[in-house]
Design an enzyme around this catalytic site. Structure first.
Site, mmCIF file in Angstrom:
data_model
loop_
_atom_site.group_PDB
_atom_site.id
_atom_site.type_symbol
_atom_site.label_atom_id
_atom_site.label_comp_id
_atom_site.label_asym_id
_atom_site.label_seq_id
_atom_site.Cartn_x
_atom_site.Cartn_y
_atom_site.Cartn_z
ATOM 1 N N LYS A 1 0.848 -1.199 0.000
ATOM 2 C CA LYS A 1 0.000 0.000 0.000
ATOM 3 C C LYS A 1 0.883 1.250 0.000
ATOM 4 C CE LYS A 1 -0.229 -0.468 4.982
ATOM 5 N NZ LYS A 1 -0.853 -1.209 6.070
ATOM 6 N N TYR B 1 17.327 29.179 8.017
ATOM 7 C CA TYR B 1 16.210 29.958 8.556
ATOM 8 C C TYR B 1 16.276 30.082 10.069
ATOM 9 C CZ TYR B 1 13.552 30.016 4.161
ATOM 10 O OH TYR B 1 13.122 30.235 2.885
HETATM 11 C C1 LIG Z 1 -0.050 -2.028 6.696
HETATM 12 C C2 LIG Z 1 -0.580 -3.320 7.110
HETATM 13 C C3 LIG Z 1 0.268 -4.424 7.227
HETATM 14 C C4 LIG Z 1 1.770 -4.298 7.161
HETATM 15 O O1 LIG Z 1 2.211 -3.783 8.400
HETATM 16 P P1 LIG Z 1 3.751 -3.493 8.738
HETATM 17 O O2 LIG Z 1 3.731 -3.059 10.150
HETATM 18 O O3 LIG Z 1 4.200 -2.430 7.806
HETATM 19 O O4 LIG Z 1 4.485 -4.767 8.523
HETATM 20 C C5 LIG Z 1 -0.318 -5.660 7.464
HETATM 21 N N1 LIG Z 1 -1.649 -5.784 7.627
HETATM 22 C C6 LIG Z 1 -2.492 -4.733 7.563
HETATM 23 C C7 LIG Z 1 -3.944 -4.941 7.754
HETATM 24 C C8 LIG Z 1 -1.988 -3.469 7.302
HETATM 25 O O5 LIG Z 1 -2.814 -2.418 7.265
#
Ligand SMILES: *Cc1c(COP(=O)(O)O)cnc(C)c1O
Length: 379
Positions: free
Chosen positions: A73, A280
């Site tokens: 994702k 800055y």
């Molecule tokens: C993002 C996500 C993962 C992966 O999690 P990590 O902590 O990045 O390994 C797995 N399962 C679900 C439902 C997620 O939303």
């Protein structure tokens, strides 16, 4: 006159340097490649494909008899989901997870199987039937009804076992799940990166649901969950962070390799005199004369202001501390100890545990915040 010859000498140096230390070859055209531009960006993400595959294989081994999938994702946590999927599919990964249907669409032609974690909205239904290997993870009774009423078919279901985020409650009556063709029943751990009583609680609840709700496979563990022990593996694990070099818990140290190396080019080198300020709001004042390099990267690229006066950049092996505030597009570093000239490429220290400590941001934010101005260069 002196000024003239000095800049002529500098110009020669830059030229020689450009040919000597010029960057990596530009990205080969692949399924993940962007359309070719005439110019190369002055900043790039060097992405270590071997480390990505190593991490997946290490996580797959630690998943024991469970299959190991991949969360891709947020555009593969910022690396570029198409390239990640292509490489992990080649390594043997068969199950990919995205948040929504737009993300699924972006990889549908290169993946064996995709689960859409946010389920299916009314607006998704038309598109949701287009790719047979993409299925929703149904989260609510309305989503379940929507999927059933629109024809059903293979789906995943998310059960909430205590996080109170997405999913049908773990103690929901069995009727809720009736008539579904559940490929994978999923739940998500809230505290897997800590030693917390909720881990065991969620595992026990999930095992209880698994015993009464039929599905082809059951899946609980994210990256950190894989390190909690064999009884968290069930049939399928879903690491994200650790694939990309994140170290979710102490047990992962020494197992997971860094994948992402941001690099930025030097725009200017300058001398700052003792007592002068940099950047800055003049937060940094030089205790002694020093040599500065100004780099083509800033908070608009995801290199946040938390790195002001705390970040590190490498010129070869030489650590160059960040001086003053990170700007939107620019970063000032102390190169007094390094031989650096305009046009050189320096590597930002982005070892994720260390960078998280330096910036006060999570390893997840550090990856997913990486901006669009980088050329993403796999090697
Ligand atoms: C993002 C996500 C993962 C992966 O999690 P990590 O902590 O990045 O390994 C797995 N399962 C679900 C439902 C997620 O939303």
């Amino acid at each position: 006159m002196l000024h003239c010859s000095a800049s002529a000498a500098a110009a020669t140096l830059v030229c020689a340097n450009a040919s000597k230390r010029a960057g990596l070859p530009s990205t080969p055209a692949g399924p993940g490649a962007r359309p070719r531009r005439v110019t190369d960006a002055p900043l790039r993400l060097r992405l270590d494909g071997a480390a990505l595959v190593h991490n997946w294989q290490a996580l797959a081994r630690r998943s024991g008899p469970a299959a190991c999938g991949a969360a891709v994702k947020a555009d593969g946590y910022g690396l570029g989901s198409r390239e990640v999927v292509r490489r992990l599919s080649e390594a043997g990964c068969r199950d990919f997870f995205v948040a929504n249907w737009a993300e699924a669409e972006a990889i549908a032609d290169v993946t064996p199987a995709v689960s859409v974690l946010h389920g299916v909205r009314e607006e998704d239904l038309a598109g949701a039937r287009r790719w047979p290997q993409v299925r929703p993870v149904l989260n609510t009774e309305r989503q379940i009804a929507r999927w059933r009423d629109s024809g059903g078919g293979p789906c995943d279901v998310m059960v909430d076992t205590g996080m109170n985020r997405l999913g049908v409650r773990w103690d929901a009556p069995g009727a809720v799940f009736e008539g579904l063709e559940i490929e994978t029943l999923v739940s998500h751990l809230a505290c897997a990166d800590e030693d917390h009583p909720m881990n065991a609680e969620q595992r026990v609840r999930f095992a209880a649901v698994a015993a009464r709700v039929p599905a082809r496979r059951y899946s609980l563990a994210n990256s950190a969950g894989i390190f909690l022990g064999a009884d968290y593996g069930f049939d399928l694990t879903r690491p994200g962070l650790a694939l990309y070099g994140g170290v979710p818990c102490p047990a992962a140290e020494g197992v997971i390799r860094q994948v992402v190396y941001p690099e930025a080019q030097v725009l200017q080198r300058r001398r700052m005199r003792a007592g002068e300020a940099a950047g800055y709001n003049a937060t940094y004042v030089a205790p002694a004369d020093q040599e500065l390099a100004v780099l083509n990267i800033g908070y608009a690229d995801g290199y946040g202001r938390g790195f002001s006066d705390t970040g590190t950049v490498f010129a070869g092996d030489i650590a160059c501390p960040v001086r003053g505030r990170v700007s939107m597009d620019l970063l000032i570093v102390d190169v007094s100890a390094a031989d650096v000239v305009e046009g050189d490429w320096l590597t930002i220290d982005y070892a994720l545990e260390r960078a998280a400590a330096a910036s006060g941001r999570s390893q997840y934010e550090l990856l997913t915040g990486l901006g669009r101005r980088f050329d993403r260069v796999w090697r």
